[in-house]
Motif scaffolding. Structure first.
Motif, PDB file in Angstrom:
ATOM      1  N   CYS A 214       4.770 -14.887 -39.475  1.00 16.01           N
ATOM      2  CA  CYS A 214       3.649 -15.830 -39.590  1.00 16.01           C
ATOM      3  C   CYS A 214       2.637 -15.521 -38.490  1.00 16.01           C
ATOM      4  CB  CYS A 214       4.136 -17.267 -39.429  1.00 16.01           C
ATOM      5  SG  CYS A 214       5.316 -17.803 -40.682  1.00 16.01           S
ATOM      6  N   ALA A 215       1.353 -15.578 -38.840  1.00 12.35           N
ATOM      7  CA  ALA A 215       0.336 -15.171 -37.871  1.00 12.35           C
ATOM      8  C   ALA A 215      -0.989 -15.874 -38.160  1.00 12.35           C
ATOM      9  CB  ALA A 215       0.140 -13.658 -37.926  1.00 12.35           C
ATOM     10  N   GLY A 216      -1.801 -15.977 -37.125  1.00 14.50           N
ATOM     11  CA  GLY A 216      -3.141 -16.538 -37.264  1.00 14.50           C
ATOM     12  C   GLY A 216      -4.152 -15.458 -37.595  1.00 14.50           C
ATOM     13  N   ARG A 217      -5.047 -15.759 -38.495  1.00 10.41           N
ATOM     14  CA  ARG A 217      -6.061 -14.772 -38.905  1.00 10.41           C
ATOM     15  C   ARG A 217      -6.973 -14.367 -37.753  1.00 10.41           C
ATOM     16  NH1 ARG A 217      -6.020 -14.414 -44.378  1.00 10.41           N
ATOM     17  NH2 ARG A 217      -5.223 -16.202 -45.541  1.00 10.41           N
ATOM     18  N   TYR A 218      -7.136 -15.242 -36.747  1.00  9.56           N
ATOM     19  CA  TYR A 218      -8.114 -15.008 -35.689  1.00  9.56           C
ATOM     20  C   TYR A 218      -7.444 -14.787 -34.331  1.00  9.56           C
ATOM     21  CZ  TYR A 218     -10.512 -17.238 -39.551  1.00  9.56           C
ATOM     22  OH  TYR A 218     -10.953 -17.552 -40.816  1.00  9.56           O
ATOM     23  N   ASP A 219      -6.177 -14.413 -34.374  1.00  4.55           N
ATOM     24  CA  ASP A 219      -5.399 -14.234 -33.151  1.00  4.55           C
ATOM     25  C   ASP A 219      -5.738 -12.887 -32.507  1.00  4.55           C
ATOM     26  OD1 ASP A 219      -3.503 -14.097 -31.153  1.00  4.55           O
ATOM     27  OD2 ASP A 219      -1.805 -14.624 -32.440  1.00  4.55           O
ATOM     28  N   GLY A 220      -6.225 -12.923 -31.272  1.00  7.50           N
ATOM     29  CA  GLY A 220      -6.499 -11.696 -30.549  1.00  7.50           C
ATOM     30  C   GLY A 220      -5.402 -11.329 -29.567  1.00  7.50           C
ATOM     31  N   ILE A 221      -4.341 -12.127 -29.518  1.00  9.22           N
ATOM     32  CA  ILE A 221      -3.186 -11.813 -28.675  1.00  9.22           C
ATOM     33  C   ILE A 221      -2.172 -11.004 -29.476  1.00  9.22           C
ATOM     34  CG2 ILE A 221      -1.264 -12.771 -27.350  1.00  9.22           C
ATOM     35  CD1 ILE A 221      -3.052 -15.141 -26.647  1.00  9.22           C
ATOM     36  N   ALA A 222      -1.711 -11.586 -30.582  1.00  7.54           N
ATOM     37  CA  ALA A 222      -0.851 -10.867 -31.533  1.00  7.54           C
ATOM     38  C   ALA A 222      -1.727 -10.593 -32.757  1.00  7.54           C
ATOM     39  CB  ALA A 222       0.369 -11.708 -31.890  1.00  7.54           C
ATOM     40  N   ARG A 223      -2.366  -9.470 -32.766  1.00  3.53           N
ATOM     41  CA  ARG A 223      -3.459  -9.203 -33.692  1.00  3.53           C
ATOM     42  C   ARG A 223      -2.976  -9.037 -35.137  1.00  3.53           C
ATOM     43  NH1 ARG A 223      -8.168  -7.800 -30.965  1.00  3.53           N
ATOM     44  NH2 ARG A 223      -8.932  -6.696 -32.786  1.00  3.53           N
ATOM     45  N   PRO A 224      -3.809  -9.410 -36.116  1.00  2.00           N
ATOM     46  CA  PRO A 224      -3.423  -9.302 -37.526  1.00  2.00           C
ATOM     47  C   PRO A 224      -2.971  -7.913 -37.945  1.00  2.00           C
ATOM     48  CG  PRO A 224      -5.378 -10.673 -37.339  1.00  2.00           C
ATOM     49  CD  PRO A 224      -5.117 -10.107 -35.970  1.00  2.00           C
ATOM     50  N   GLU A 225      -3.632  -6.869 -37.445  1.00  4.74           N
ATOM     51  CA  GLU A 225      -3.236  -5.520 -37.848  1.00  4.74           C
ATOM     52  C   GLU A 225      -1.829  -5.169 -37.347  1.00  4.74           C
ATOM     53  OE1 GLU A 225      -6.327  -5.033 -34.438  1.00  4.74           O
ATOM     54  OE2 GLU A 225      -5.960  -6.382 -36.145  1.00  4.74           O
ATOM     55  N   THR A 226      -1.436  -5.774 -36.237  1.00  2.00           N
ATOM     56  CA  THR A 226      -0.082  -5.572 -35.732  1.00  2.00           C
ATOM     57  C   THR A 226       0.947  -6.211 -36.653  1.00  2.00           C
ATOM     58  OG1 THR A 226      -0.883  -5.476 -33.458  1.00  2.00           O
ATOM     59  CG2 THR A 226       1.441  -5.989 -33.757  1.00  2.00           C
ATOM     60  N   GLN A 227       0.589  -7.357 -37.222  1.00  2.00           N
ATOM     61  CA  GLN A 227       1.499  -8.038 -38.153  1.00  2.00           C
ATOM     62  C   GLN A 227       1.722  -7.195 -39.413  1.00  2.00           C
ATOM     63  OE1 GLN A 227       2.563 -10.813 -36.489  1.00  2.00           O
ATOM     64  NE2 GLN A 227       1.015 -10.076 -35.034  1.00  2.00           N
ATOM     65  N   GLU A 228       0.654  -6.559 -39.866  1.00  2.00           N
ATOM     66  CA  GLU A 228       0.766  -5.697 -41.055  1.00  2.00           C
ATOM     67  C   GLU A 228       1.714  -4.525 -40.772  1.00  2.00           C
ATOM     68  OE1 GLU A 228      -0.468  -6.340 -43.932  1.00  2.00           O
ATOM     69  OE2 GLU A 228      -2.259  -7.604 -43.681  1.00  2.00           O
ATOM     70  N   LYS A 229       1.608  -3.961 -39.590  1.00  2.00           N
ATOM     71  CA  LYS A 229       2.517  -2.872 -39.240  1.00  2.00           C
ATOM     72  C   LYS A 229       3.958  -3.367 -39.170  1.00  2.00           C
ATOM     73  CE  LYS A 229      -0.807  -0.162 -36.510  1.00  2.00           C
ATOM     74  NZ  LYS A 229      -1.122   0.369 -35.156  1.00  2.00           N
ATOM     75  N   MET A 230       4.145  -4.534 -38.589  1.00  2.00           N
ATOM     76  CA  MET A 230       5.492  -5.047 -38.402  1.00  2.00           C
ATOM     77  C   MET A 230       6.181  -5.350 -39.728  1.00  2.00           C
ATOM     78  SD  MET A 230       6.634  -7.774 -35.482  1.00  2.00           S
ATOM     79  CE  MET A 230       5.469  -9.042 -35.987  1.00  2.00           C
ATOM     80  N   VAL A 231       5.460  -5.957 -40.664  1.00  2.00           N
ATOM     81  CA  VAL A 231       6.088  -6.291 -41.944  1.00  2.00           C
ATOM     82  C   VAL A 231       6.438  -5.041 -42.735  1.00  2.00           C
ATOM     83  CG1 VAL A 231       3.994  -6.506 -43.375  1.00  2.00           C
ATOM     84  CG2 VAL A 231       5.987  -7.929 -43.871  1.00  2.00           C
ATOM     85  N   SER A 232       5.708  -3.961 -42.503  1.00  2.00           N
ATOM     86  CA  SER A 232       6.004  -2.717 -43.206  1.00  2.00           C
ATOM     87  C   SER A 232       7.283  -2.062 -42.695  1.00  2.00           C
ATOM     88  CB  SER A 232       4.836  -1.733 -43.057  1.00  2.00           C
ATOM     89  OG  SER A 232       4.775  -1.200 -41.737  1.00  2.00           O
ATOM     90  N   ARG A 233       7.728  -2.494 -41.520  1.00  2.00           N
ATOM     91  CA  ARG A 233       8.850  -1.833 -40.847  1.00  2.00           C
ATOM     92  C   ARG A 233      10.161  -2.601 -40.994  1.00  2.00           C
ATOM     93  NH1 ARG A 233       7.829   3.245 -38.191  1.00  2.00           N
ATOM     94  NH2 ARG A 233       9.306   3.514 -36.500  1.00  2.00           N
ATOM     95  N   ILE A 234      10.083  -3.902 -41.213  1.00  2.00           N
ATOM     96  CA  ILE A 234      11.288  -4.736 -41.254  1.00  2.00           C
ATOM     97  C   ILE A 234      11.745  -4.901 -42.701  1.00  2.00           C
ATOM     98  CG2 ILE A 234      12.293  -6.983 -40.722  1.00  2.00           C
ATOM     99  CD1 ILE A 234      10.216  -7.300 -38.528  1.00  2.00           C
ATOM    100  N   PRO A 235      12.958  -4.510 -43.040  1.00  2.00           N
ATOM    101  CA  PRO A 235      13.459  -4.728 -44.404  1.00  2.00           C
ATOM    102  C   PRO A 235      13.522  -6.230 -44.715  1.00  2.00           C
ATOM    103  CG  PRO A 235      14.883  -3.218 -43.175  1.00  2.00           C
ATOM    104  CD  PRO A 235      13.931  -3.815 -42.179  1.00  2.00           C
ATOM    105  N   HIS A 236      13.272  -6.577 -45.959  1.00  2.00           N
ATOM    106  CA  HIS A 236      13.410  -7.965 -46.418  1.00  2.00           C
ATOM    107  C   HIS A 236      12.443  -8.909 -45.692  1.00  2.00           C
ATOM    108  CE1 HIS A 236      17.051  -6.134 -47.865  1.00  2.00           C
ATOM    109  NE2 HIS A 236      17.546  -6.036 -46.649  1.00  2.00           N
TER     110      HIS A 236
END
Length: 268
Positions: A214-236
């Protein structure tokens, strides 16, 4: 004030509610004495909720020695074992999400399902904002620096258009009622030093528990593009964005219901 021996330290914790077991791991500087906190929210209405002060913080022991992310994960599983839990669902927020990643990788049997909120994997997957670089600032200086990063909508133009709200945010972010306690500044510094070394990127594929990011669209600490990378790496894993910044859980009313629904299989 419940305190339990967990591994090599004594940990202060709170427990409330009934239902499935849920371990809540808080973010940078988390202290259960600050109210309201997670125990005042919706989670104890649905879960047997366990929250705690991490090493170096709050009313937990503050050893003056280097901390590591692996230690924080061991603290979490040791606390669970100390109260008689072999496994639980986990919500990790910001720094707590980093700890939750380590926990799920190193103790897969302990994590039944997991929510990672406004966090990052580090390494090539992207790190959260380097808070350790701001330690020479005063608390007010850090607050003014971080407000437009925490929520990228809160830029200079927004601050000028909303001066009262801006100053309220500064005051809240700068407040630290326990700043003068022995070991307080040291423990916070030790946590930030460990945070700077966080890197689970090459091990994310080892996570076996169902995971909601779960992430905020406007988060500059844990950035949205980082979330996209993370979900691509974690199974399920699945990813949901919310209308907010780093504090999206307080800004978007749908965030907690979605987390609860995910962890309960849709039974709320």
């Amino acid at each position: 004030m419940p305190i339990v021996k967990a591994g090599d330290i004594e940990i202060h914790y709170e427990r409330a509610g009934e239902g499935p077991r849920l371990l809540f791991i808080s973010g940078t500087g988390g202290d259960l004495r600050n109210k309201p906190n997670v125990m005042d929210g919706p989670l104890p209405k649905h879960f047997d909720t366990l929250a705690y002060d991490q090493r170096g913080l709050g009313q937990t022991v503050k050893p003056d020695e280097p901390y590591s992310m692996a230690q924080y994960a061991e603290d979490a599983v040791n606390l669970m074992n100390a109260i008689g839990w072999q496994s639980a669902m986990v919500i990790g927020v910001s720094f707590g999400g980093m700890v939750a990643q380590e926990l799920a990788i190193t103790h897969p049997h302990a994590v039944e399902a997991m929510v990672l909120a406004c966090t990052s994997p580090g390494g090539e997957g992207g790190a959260s904002y380097p808070l350790h670089e701001l330690q020479e600032m005063t608390r007010e200086e850090r607050a003014r620096h971080m407000i437009p990063i925490s929520d990228r909508r809160h830029d200079e133009a927004w601050a000028k258009a909303n001066p009262d709200t801006y100053e309220q945010l500064v005051a809240m972010a700068a407040a630290d009622p326990f700043a003068d306690e022995p070991g307080h500044a040291m423990g916070q510094r030790r946590q930030l030093e460990a945070r700077a070394q966080h890197d689970t990127w090459d091990r994310l594929s080892d996570i076996r528990s169902p995971t909601l990011i779960c992430a905020g669209r406007y988060d500059g600490i844990a950035r949205p593009e980082t979330q996209e990378k993370m979900v691509s790496r974690i199974p399920h894993a699945e990813l949901k964005f919310y209308e907010g910044g780093h504090l999206f859980m307080l800004q978007d009313k749908q965030a907690f219901p979605d987390m609860i629904s995910f962890l309960t299989g849709g039974v709320i």
